[in-house]
Design a protein around this motif. Structure first.
Motif, PDB file in Angstrom:
ATOM      1  N   LEU A  92      71.739 -20.814 -15.846  1.00 15.35           N
ATOM      2  CA  LEU A  92      72.380 -19.968 -14.845  1.00 15.35           C
ATOM      3  C   LEU A  92      71.616 -18.659 -14.658  1.00 15.35           C
ATOM      4  CD1 LEU A  92      76.090 -20.490 -15.920  1.00 15.35           C
ATOM      5  CD2 LEU A  92      74.866 -21.610 -14.038  1.00 15.35           C
ATOM      6  N   GLU A  93      71.127 -18.094 -15.758  1.00 15.80           N
ATOM      7  CA  GLU A  93      70.316 -16.879 -15.768  1.00 15.80           C
ATOM      8  C   GLU A  93      69.171 -17.110 -16.740  1.00 15.80           C
ATOM      9  OE1 GLU A  93      72.708 -13.070 -16.124  1.00 15.80           O
ATOM     10  OE2 GLU A  93      74.082 -14.559 -16.953  1.00 15.80           O
ATOM     11  N   PRO A  94      67.979 -16.554 -16.488  1.00 19.42           N
ATOM     12  CA  PRO A  94      66.882 -16.714 -17.453  1.00 19.42           C
ATOM     13  C   PRO A  94      67.365 -16.350 -18.861  1.00 19.42           C
ATOM     14  CG  PRO A  94      66.069 -15.658 -15.478  1.00 19.42           C
ATOM     15  CD  PRO A  94      67.571 -15.736 -15.338  1.00 19.42           C
ATOM     16  N   MET A  95      66.943 -17.141 -19.833  1.00 24.47           N
ATOM     17  CA  MET A  95      67.462 -16.992 -21.195  1.00 24.47           C
ATOM     18  C   MET A  95      66.376 -16.646 -22.203  1.00 24.47           C
ATOM     19  SD  MET A  95      70.135 -20.225 -21.333  1.00 24.47           S
ATOM     20  CE  MET A  95      70.155 -20.226 -23.098  1.00 24.47           C
ATOM     21  N   CYS A  96      66.768 -15.886 -23.218  1.00 28.93           N
ATOM     22  CA  CYS A  96      65.994 -15.710 -24.442  1.00 28.93           C
ATOM     23  C   CYS A  96      66.800 -16.421 -25.523  1.00 28.93           C
ATOM     24  CB  CYS A  96      65.828 -14.245 -24.809  1.00 28.93           C
ATOM     25  SG  CYS A  96      64.868 -13.294 -23.619  1.00 28.93           S
ATOM     26  N   PHE A  97      66.174 -17.387 -26.211  1.00 29.10           N
ATOM     27  CA  PHE A  97      66.914 -18.132 -27.229  1.00 29.10           C
ATOM     28  C   PHE A  97      65.989 -18.741 -28.270  1.00 29.10           C
ATOM     29  CE2 PHE A  97      66.029 -21.111 -23.822  1.00 29.10           C
ATOM     30  CZ  PHE A  97      65.700 -22.298 -24.454  1.00 29.10           C
ATOM     31  N   HIS A  98      66.571 -18.998 -29.423  1.00 24.09           N
ATOM     32  CA  HIS A  98      65.896 -19.692 -30.506  1.00 24.09           C
ATOM     33  C   HIS A  98      66.280 -21.166 -30.403  1.00 24.09           C
ATOM     34  CE1 HIS A  98      65.130 -15.834 -32.605  1.00 24.09           C
ATOM     35  NE2 HIS A  98      66.284 -15.494 -32.035  1.00 24.09           N
ATOM     36  N   PHE A  99      65.301 -22.048 -30.502  1.00 28.61           N
ATOM     37  CA  PHE A  99      65.517 -23.495 -30.469  1.00 28.61           C
ATOM     38  C   PHE A  99      65.073 -24.038 -31.822  1.00 28.61           C
ATOM     39  CE2 PHE A  99      63.660 -27.703 -29.974  1.00 28.61           C
ATOM     40  CZ  PHE A  99      64.683 -28.398 -29.351  1.00 28.61           C
ATOM     41  N   GLU A 119      66.990 -31.749 -17.302  1.00 31.12           N
ATOM     42  CA  GLU A 119      68.427 -31.515 -17.076  1.00 31.12           C
ATOM     43  C   GLU A 119      69.267 -32.030 -18.236  1.00 31.12           C
ATOM     44  OE1 GLU A 119      69.699 -33.046 -13.330  1.00 31.12           O
ATOM     45  OE2 GLU A 119      68.243 -31.863 -12.203  1.00 31.12           O
ATOM     46  N   SER A 120      68.750 -33.047 -18.941  1.00 31.11           N
ATOM     47  CA  SER A 120      69.452 -33.577 -20.110  1.00 31.11           C
ATOM     48  C   SER A 120      68.428 -34.140 -21.081  1.00 31.11           C
ATOM     49  CB  SER A 120      70.459 -34.654 -19.709  1.00 31.11           C
ATOM     50  OG  SER A 120      69.789 -35.775 -19.184  1.00 31.11           O
ATOM     51  N   ASP A 121      68.850 -34.287 -22.327  1.00 30.12           N
ATOM     52  CA  ASP A 121      67.943 -34.766 -23.365  1.00 30.12           C
ATOM     53  C   ASP A 121      68.766 -35.358 -24.501  1.00 30.12           C
ATOM     54  OD1 ASP A 121      65.530 -35.234 -24.623  1.00 30.12           O
ATOM     55  OD2 ASP A 121      65.301 -33.196 -25.362  1.00 30.12           O
ATOM     56  N   ILE A 122      68.149 -36.264 -25.248  1.00 29.28           N
ATOM     57  CA  ILE A 122      68.750 -36.826 -26.460  1.00 29.28           C
ATOM     58  C   ILE A 122      67.716 -36.663 -27.566  1.00 29.28           C
ATOM     59  CG2 ILE A 122      69.623 -38.903 -27.596  1.00 29.28           C
ATOM     60  CD1 ILE A 122      70.481 -39.907 -24.811  1.00 29.28           C
ATOM     61  N   ASP A 123      68.098 -36.018 -28.650  1.00 27.31           N
ATOM     62  CA  ASP A 123      67.188 -35.770 -29.763  1.00 27.31           C
ATOM     63  C   ASP A 123      67.626 -36.595 -30.967  1.00 27.31           C
ATOM     64  OD1 ASP A 123      65.739 -34.274 -32.001  1.00 27.31           O
ATOM     65  OD2 ASP A 123      65.139 -33.111 -30.244  1.00 27.31           O
ATOM     66  N   SER A 124      66.691 -36.923 -31.827  1.00 25.12           N
ATOM     67  CA  SER A 124      67.013 -37.702 -33.024  1.00 25.12           C
ATOM     68  C   SER A 124      67.435 -36.811 -34.197  1.00 25.12           C
ATOM     69  CB  SER A 124      65.818 -38.574 -33.431  1.00 25.12           C
ATOM     70  OG  SER A 124      64.684 -37.764 -33.676  1.00 25.12           O
ATOM     71  N   ASN A 125      67.421 -35.502 -34.009  1.00 25.29           N
ATOM     72  CA  ASN A 125      67.862 -34.540 -35.022  1.00 25.29           C
ATOM     73  C   ASN A 125      68.990 -33.681 -34.468  1.00 25.29           C
ATOM     74  OD1 ASN A 125      65.815 -34.822 -37.230  1.00 25.29           O
ATOM     75  ND2 ASN A 125      64.454 -34.417 -35.508  1.00 25.29           N
ATOM     76  N   TYR A 126      69.637 -32.940 -35.340  1.00 32.78           N
ATOM     77  CA  TYR A 126      70.531 -31.890 -34.873  1.00 32.78           C
ATOM     78  C   TYR A 126      69.671 -30.848 -34.177  1.00 32.78           C
ATOM     79  CZ  TYR A 126      74.442 -33.596 -37.631  1.00 32.78           C
ATOM     80  OH  TYR A 126      75.453 -34.348 -38.144  1.00 32.78           O
ATOM     81  N   VAL A 127      70.188 -30.248 -33.113  1.00 33.38           N
ATOM     82  CA  VAL A 127      69.469 -29.211 -32.388  1.00 33.38           C
ATOM     83  C   VAL A 127      70.375 -27.997 -32.270  1.00 33.38           C
ATOM     84  CG1 VAL A 127      68.376 -28.588 -30.203  1.00 33.38           C
ATOM     85  CG2 VAL A 127      68.112 -30.898 -31.097  1.00 33.38           C
ATOM     86  N   MET A 128      69.806 -26.826 -32.558  1.00 30.80           N
ATOM     87  CA  MET A 128      70.568 -25.586 -32.503  1.00 30.80           C
ATOM     88  C   MET A 128      69.927 -24.640 -31.491  1.00 30.80           C
ATOM     89  SD  MET A 128      71.363 -22.837 -35.546  1.00 30.80           S
ATOM     90  CE  MET A 128      72.062 -24.086 -36.597  1.00 30.80           C
ATOM     91  N   TYR A 129      70.753 -24.082 -30.617  1.00 26.01           N
ATOM     92  CA  TYR A 129      70.337 -23.052 -29.675  1.00 26.01           C
ATOM     93  C   TYR A 129      71.059 -21.771 -30.076  1.00 26.01           C
ATOM     94  CZ  TYR A 129      68.550 -26.639 -26.461  1.00 26.01           C
ATOM     95  OH  TYR A 129      67.854 -27.668 -25.898  1.00 26.01           O
ATOM     96  N   ILE A 130      70.311 -20.726 -30.375  1.00 25.68           N
ATOM     97  CA  ILE A 130      70.883 -19.421 -30.682  1.00 25.68           C
ATOM     98  C   ILE A 130      70.500 -18.511 -29.521  1.00 25.68           C
ATOM     99  CG2 ILE A 130      70.974 -17.495 -32.300  1.00 25.68           C
ATOM    100  CD1 ILE A 130      69.992 -19.502 -34.460  1.00 25.68           C
ATOM    101  N   ILE A 131      71.469 -18.135 -28.717  1.00 30.59           N
ATOM    102  CA  ILE A 131      71.195 -17.469 -27.453  1.00 30.59           C
ATOM    103  C   ILE A 131      71.279 -15.950 -27.610  1.00 30.59           C
ATOM    104  CG2 ILE A 131      71.911 -17.264 -25.039  1.00 30.59           C
ATOM    105  CD1 ILE A 131      73.127 -20.137 -25.440  1.00 30.59           C
ATOM    106  N   GLU A 132      70.204 -15.268 -27.211  1.00 28.27           N
ATOM    107  CA  GLU A 132      70.155 -13.802 -27.258  1.00 28.27           C
ATOM    108  C   GLU A 132      70.538 -13.167 -25.925  1.00 28.27           C
ATOM    109  OE1 GLU A 132      66.309 -12.579 -28.598  1.00 28.27           O
ATOM    110  OE2 GLU A 132      66.726 -13.172 -30.659  1.00 28.27           O
ATOM    111  N   SER A 133      70.132 -13.783 -24.821  1.00 29.18           N
ATOM    112  CA  SER A 133      70.472 -13.245 -23.501  1.00 29.18           C
ATOM    113  C   SER A 133      70.386 -14.357 -22.461  1.00 29.18           C
ATOM    114  CB  SER A 133      69.540 -12.091 -23.115  1.00 29.18           C
ATOM    115  OG  SER A 133      68.216 -12.558 -22.960  1.00 29.18           O
TER     116      SER A 133
END
Length: 91
Positions: free
Chosen positions: A67-74, A20-34
């Motif tokens: 909210l809806e199943p997603m396709c995304f780049h992490f 439900e939540s996370d903390i990363d030691s780097n920048y994180v990018m989510y590029i959402i397709e759907s």
């Protein structure tokens, strides 16, 4: 100027986030397709969906709910110190 990546994963029709939540030691990018998700980090919150990009800074709690199943780049990103940072949600 250069930006390095430390990790990349493509998720297709992911039905939910593992955490439900996370903390990363780097920048994180989510590029959402759907699909879509609710999110909250720093002073940013809302709903992210197709064509949105989220850039979360290091050591910041990132809350999310699918909210809806997603396709995304992490992508985990290590920015060059002189590269401007574009933290937040972008469309």
């Amino acid at each position: 100027m250069a930006t390095l990546t430390q990790g990349y994963t493509y998720w297709e029709n992911k039905p939910s986030f593992q955490l439900e939540s996370d903390i990363d030691s780097n920048y994180v990018m989510y590029i959402i397709e759907s699909g879509s998700c609710e999110f909250e980090f720093s002073q940013y919150s809302g709903i992210a969906s197709a064509n949105d990009i989220l850039l979360i800074p290091p050591y910041v709690k990132f809350k999310r709910n699918m909210l809806e199943p997603m396709c995304f780049h992490f992508i985990r990103v290590i920015p060059d110190p002189v590269t401007p940072t574009f933290i937040g949600k972008h469309t």
